[in-house]
Design a protein around this motif. Structure first.
Motif, mmCIF file in Angstrom:
data_model
loop_
_atom_site.group_PDB
_atom_site.id
_atom_site.type_symbol
_atom_site.label_atom_id
_atom_site.label_comp_id
_atom_site.label_asym_id
_atom_site.label_seq_id
_atom_site.Cartn_x
_atom_site.Cartn_y
_atom_site.Cartn_z
ATOM 1 N N GLY A 446 0.821 -1.208 0.000
ATOM 2 C CA GLY A 446 0.000 0.000 0.000
ATOM 3 C C GLY A 446 0.855 1.258 0.000
ATOM 4 N N GLY A 447 0.441 2.262 -0.784
ATOM 5 C CA GLY A 447 1.163 3.525 -0.815
ATOM 6 C C GLY A 447 1.695 3.860 -2.191
ATOM 7 N N ASN A 448 2.432 4.986 -2.265
ATOM 8 C CA ASN A 448 2.906 5.521 -3.547
ATOM 9 C C ASN A 448 3.731 4.528 -4.343
ATOM 10 O OD1 ASN A 448 1.719 7.914 -2.814
ATOM 11 N ND2 ASN A 448 3.621 8.965 -2.308
ATOM 12 N N HIS A 449 4.615 3.797 -3.687
ATOM 13 C CA HIS A 449 5.544 2.906 -4.367
ATOM 14 C C HIS A 449 5.110 1.444 -4.255
ATOM 15 C CE1 HIS A 449 8.218 6.328 -4.852
ATOM 16 N NE2 HIS A 449 8.097 6.577 -3.561
ATOM 17 N N SER A 450 3.865 1.222 -3.936
ATOM 18 C CA SER A 450 3.373 -0.146 -3.767
ATOM 19 C C SER A 450 2.052 -0.303 -4.511
ATOM 20 C CB SER A 450 3.222 -0.459 -2.270
ATOM 21 O OG SER A 450 2.775 -1.764 -2.068
ATOM 22 N N ILE A 451 0.935 -0.206 -3.811
ATOM 23 C CA ILE A 451 -0.385 -0.291 -4.435
ATOM 24 C C ILE A 451 -1.118 1.016 -4.161
ATOM 25 C CG2 ILE A 451 -2.544 -1.582 -4.590
ATOM 26 C CD1 ILE A 451 -1.090 -4.011 -3.511
ATOM 27 N N ARG A 452 -1.246 1.837 -5.188
ATOM 28 C CA ARG A 452 -1.953 3.098 -5.029
ATOM 29 C C ARG A 452 -3.453 2.850 -4.925
ATOM 30 N NH1 ARG A 452 1.489 5.556 -9.943
ATOM 31 N NH2 ARG A 452 1.489 3.303 -10.361
ATOM 32 N N GLY A 453 -4.145 3.746 -4.217
ATOM 33 C CA GLY A 453 -5.544 3.531 -3.865
ATOM 34 C C GLY A 453 -5.683 3.086 -2.422
ATOM 35 N N TYR A 454 -4.529 2.775 -1.789
ATOM 36 C CA TYR A 454 -4.482 2.357 -0.384
ATOM 37 C C TYR A 454 -3.476 3.225 0.351
ATOM 38 C CZ TYR A 454 -6.850 -1.894 -1.946
ATOM 39 O OH TYR A 454 -7.743 -2.789 -2.486
ATOM 40 N N ARG A 534 4.736 13.853 -9.302
ATOM 41 C CA ARG A 534 3.616 13.038 -9.741
ATOM 42 C C ARG A 534 2.399 13.245 -8.828
ATOM 43 N NH1 ARG A 534 8.072 9.585 -10.023
ATOM 44 N NH2 ARG A 534 7.506 8.498 -8.120
ATOM 45 N N LEU A 535 1.310 13.663 -9.443
ATOM 46 C CA LEU A 535 0.030 13.765 -8.757
ATOM 47 C C LEU A 535 -0.871 12.686 -9.333
ATOM 48 C CD1 LEU A 535 -2.029 15.160 -6.891
ATOM 49 C CD2 LEU A 535 -2.569 16.699 -8.802
ATOM 50 N N ASP A 536 -1.183 11.665 -8.540
ATOM 51 C CA ASP A 536 -1.981 10.533 -8.994
ATOM 52 C C ASP A 536 -3.256 10.424 -8.168
ATOM 53 O OD1 ASP A 536 -0.042 9.747 -10.854
ATOM 54 O OD2 ASP A 536 1.031 8.554 -9.369
ATOM 55 N N LEU A 537 -4.340 10.053 -8.839
ATOM 56 C CA LEU A 537 -5.601 9.732 -8.179
ATOM 57 C C LEU A 537 -5.869 8.253 -8.410
ATOM 58 C CD1 LEU A 537 -7.871 12.750 -9.181
ATOM 59 C CD2 LEU A 537 -6.783 12.335 -6.983
ATOM 60 N N ALA A 538 -6.121 7.510 -7.319
ATOM 61 C CA ALA A 538 -6.280 6.058 -7.435
ATOM 62 C C ALA A 538 -7.412 5.584 -6.547
ATOM 63 C CB ALA A 538 -4.983 5.347 -7.064
ATOM 64 N N LYS A 539 -7.985 4.449 -6.941
ATOM 65 C CA LYS A 539 -9.099 3.863 -6.198
ATOM 66 C C LYS A 539 -8.966 2.341 -6.240
ATOM 67 C CE LYS A 539 -14.151 4.159 -5.828
ATOM 68 N NZ LYS A 539 -14.333 2.744 -5.447
ATOM 69 N N SER A 540 -9.305 1.725 -5.132
ATOM 70 C CA SER A 540 -9.289 0.270 -5.092
ATOM 71 C C SER A 540 -10.355 -0.282 -6.039
ATOM 72 C CB SER A 540 -9.561 -0.227 -3.673
ATOM 73 O OG SER A 540 -9.762 -1.627 -3.679
ATOM 74 N N ASP A 545 -15.862 -0.203 -1.522
ATOM 75 C CA ASP A 545 -16.300 0.792 -0.550
ATOM 76 C C ASP A 545 -15.215 1.829 -0.255
ATOM 77 O OD1 ASP A 545 -14.741 -1.192 0.607
ATOM 78 O OD2 ASP A 545 -15.646 -0.947 2.579
ATOM 79 N N ARG A 546 -14.038 1.627 -0.777
ATOM 80 C CA ARG A 546 -12.964 2.605 -0.578
ATOM 81 C C ARG A 546 -13.114 3.750 -1.577
ATOM 82 N NH1 ARG A 546 -8.131 1.278 2.229
ATOM 83 N NH2 ARG A 546 -8.195 -0.815 3.163
ATOM 84 N N GLY A 547 -12.859 4.973 -1.132
ATOM 85 C CA GLY A 547 -12.959 6.131 -2.010
ATOM 86 C C GLY A 547 -11.662 6.389 -2.757
ATOM 87 N N TRP A 548 -11.657 7.454 -3.522
ATOM 88 C CA TRP A 548 -10.465 7.850 -4.263
ATOM 89 C C TRP A 548 -9.408 8.372 -3.296
ATOM 90 C CZ3 TRP A 548 -9.577 7.177 -9.403
ATOM 91 C CH2 TRP A 548 -10.676 6.803 -10.194
ATOM 92 N N ARG A 549 -8.169 8.090 -3.614
ATOM 93 C CA ARG A 549 -7.067 8.561 -2.777
ATOM 94 C C ARG A 549 -6.073 9.343 -3.637
ATOM 95 N NH1 ARG A 549 -4.228 8.376 1.769
ATOM 96 N NH2 ARG A 549 -1.955 8.160 1.655
#
Length: 558
Positions: A446-454, A534-540, A545-549
């Protein structure tokens, strides 16, 4: 005044326009432009091998803007009937010249192109200068064009003369042991001159950070002895340097850092760097003391100590560590052998734990890239690490920890860039020791360098613990396995702006209990002087049920 060019396109059109030059800005310039237009068009055509054109120029003098129509029929091109390129002198047996001759862009039967000829001539003479042929000359240098036959003969005879050798090598004294300098110097007195080696030596001096400035400068040649003396100009770097920095990442939030470095402590090349960085998620401090063992850049012993606090999932950890490592570079591979001591304390709900480990390790890494170092169009980085601990050698548990990180960048088409990433990890240990495995040794995702959206390090195995109030709480505690991958497509709107589409997936888990999580999104990246912002918008896409991050990060992929 304006003109319209017809009958040609592509390279011919561009070359004619280049010879015509800028549009006139006053009457005198206009008259000269009209008078010389046909001659400029002819020269533009001849440069590309067209010597028998038909040129029709119509001029409309209506005021206020004169208009010129230029109609061109290039005619048949001049073809190369003979290409006579000869290398004499000592360069005749030089492999570098043999490789250059194998890449000649001038071949019998092809169209005469004066640009190719001039470019090859510059490459030939430049190679001679770099290889130390300081008395070289062009014995013949001509292009003979038979307009009636539409053919041409090229005669290019290069007499290199003798190759000079390196003469005396002298250094400025900046308080560094001469032996360390000689280990970076890849040439000796009496070696054949190769200016590329001198430049490589200068680059090594600059990378060593021992010097404020360094310049490897050839001096006046001794033509009688055919020697080229070399002087190495150096100035000592600042005794102490201080750097401060600020930044922000959605993983570690805002951060402030300060670093104190001593580039040259003594004549043996010792150096140190002390660094402190504060962020709400991960405040940390470290001291590195480096000692050259062989080559000052390619074989270094590093003594290291650090203290850090971090949030791993739902665990708050404080660790202290010290160690020694040796970094050796062989070609493009960097090999690191290490021995470190780790003491870590962390909270699991209402309970506190503390364990220590003595961890010998071995790591291999390699990075290849082309083009802009901060935003390379091509690149591939590899990192492999193994560490183990034994209860019989100062650790609380036995374990073997393996980790690998691969990143690949390619640009198959102009403006289209593809970035892929894969990270794998595994810890082999006795399941009865699971509670004694510290957070910094466990794997999280989870996170910028792993799985974005978490959120940062929020994915991994979970446990339930009882709180002081008797309630049950679920905590993310990390896993003994990791498998995370990413695919990102980037499109350049401009050289310094790009759009991105990406999918990240994987998880941290225990044993074979793998449940993949995935996030997808899009981003806007600015290529700044310090790396892409880098400005990224991500979602699971697996937990609806998780929102955009929002993910914000600064730095290159490598």
């Amino acid at each position: 005044m304006k003109y319209r060019l017809s009958g040609v396109d592509g390279e011919l059109e561009r070359n004619i326009e280049a010879h015509l030059g800028d549009l006139p800005e006053d009457e005198d310039e206009r008259d000269n432009f009209v008078f010389s237009a046909e001659a400029h068009v002819k020269r533009g055509l001849q440069a590309l091998g067209f010597y028998r054109p038909r040129i029709d120029i119509q001029l409309n003098r209506e005021r206020p803007v004169w208009r010129m129509a230029i109609r061109v029929e290039p005619g048949a091109p001049v073809l190369l009937r003979d290409v006579d390129i000869q290398i004499s002198g000592e360069a005749h047996t030089d492999d570098a010249f043999k490789r250059l001759l194998a890449d000649v862009p001038l071949r019998v039967g092809e169209r005469l192109h004066h640009g190719y000829y001039e470019d090859f001539k510059v490459r030939l003479q430049g190679l001679g200068q770099r290889r130390g042929y300081l008395q070289a000359e062009l014995a013949r240098n001509q292009v003979l064009v038979d307009i009636d036959d539409s053919s041409a003969r090229i005669e290019l005879h290069y007499d290199s003369g003798p190759r000079y050798r390196v003469g005396d090598i002298t250094y400025d004294d900046v308080g560094l042991d001469r032996e360390l300098l000689l280990k970076m110097q890849t040439f000796q007195r009496g070696d054949p001159v190769d200016l590329d080696e001198l430049r490589a030596f200068q680059a090594a001096l600059q990378r060593s950070a021992y010097f404020g400035n360094s310049l490897v400068r050839p001096e006046r040649p001794d033509h009688e002895a055919r020697l080229l003396p070399v002087h190495v100009e150096m100035s000592a770097s600042a005794r102490h340097t201080f750097r401060t920095g600020v930044g922000f990442s959605t993983d570690t939030e805002e951060r402030v850092s300060i670093a104190w470095a001593t580039p040259l402590i003594n004549r043996y090349g010792h150096r140190q760097e002390t660094r402190y960085e504060y962020s709400p998620i991960r405040p940390r401090g470290s001291i590195n003391y480096s000692i050259p063992l062989g080559h000052p850049i390619d074989d270094v012993l590093i003594l290291r100590a650090r203290r850090e606090s971090n949030e791993y999932g739902d665990l708050e950890s404080t660790l202290s560590g010290a160690g020694v490592l040796r970094e050796r570079r062989r070609g493009q591979w960097l090999t690191t052998t290490s021995l470190r001591y780790l003491d870590e304390a962390w909270d699991v709900g209402p309970d506190s734990r503390r364990n220590s480990y003595t961890l010998p390790g071995l790591a291999f890494s390699r990075r290849f890239s082309r083009g802009n170092e901060l935003d390379p169009p091509r690149g591939f980085s590899q990192y492999y690490q193994a560490e183990f601990a034994s209860a019989e050698a100062g650790s609380d548990i036995d374990l073997l920890r393996l980790n690998a990180v691969l990143r690949h960048v390619m640009t198959p088409l102009e403006r289209h860039r593809l970035v892929t990433r894969l990270e794998l990890g595994a810890i082999i240990f006795d399941e009865d020791d699971r509670a004694d495995l510290s957070p910094s040794l466990s794997f999280f995702a989870g996170g910028n360098h792993s799985i974005r959206g978490y959120d940062y390090q929020t994915l991994g195995p979970e446990i339930e613990v009882a709180t002081a109030g008797g309630e049950t709480r679920t905590l993310t505690v990390g896993g003994d396995r990791l498998a995370v991958g990413s695919v990102e497509y980037q499109y350049y709107l401009r050289p310094d702006w790009r759009l991105a589409l990406f999918v990240d997936g994987g998880n941290a888990f225990d044993g074979s209990d793998f449940e993949a999580e995935a996030g997808a999104g899009f981003g806007l990246h600015l290529i700044s002087p310090v790396g892409p912002l880098r400005l990224d918008l991500a979602k699971s896409v697996t937990e609806t049920d998780r929102g955009w991050r929002i993910h914000l990060n600064l730095g290159a992929e490598f």
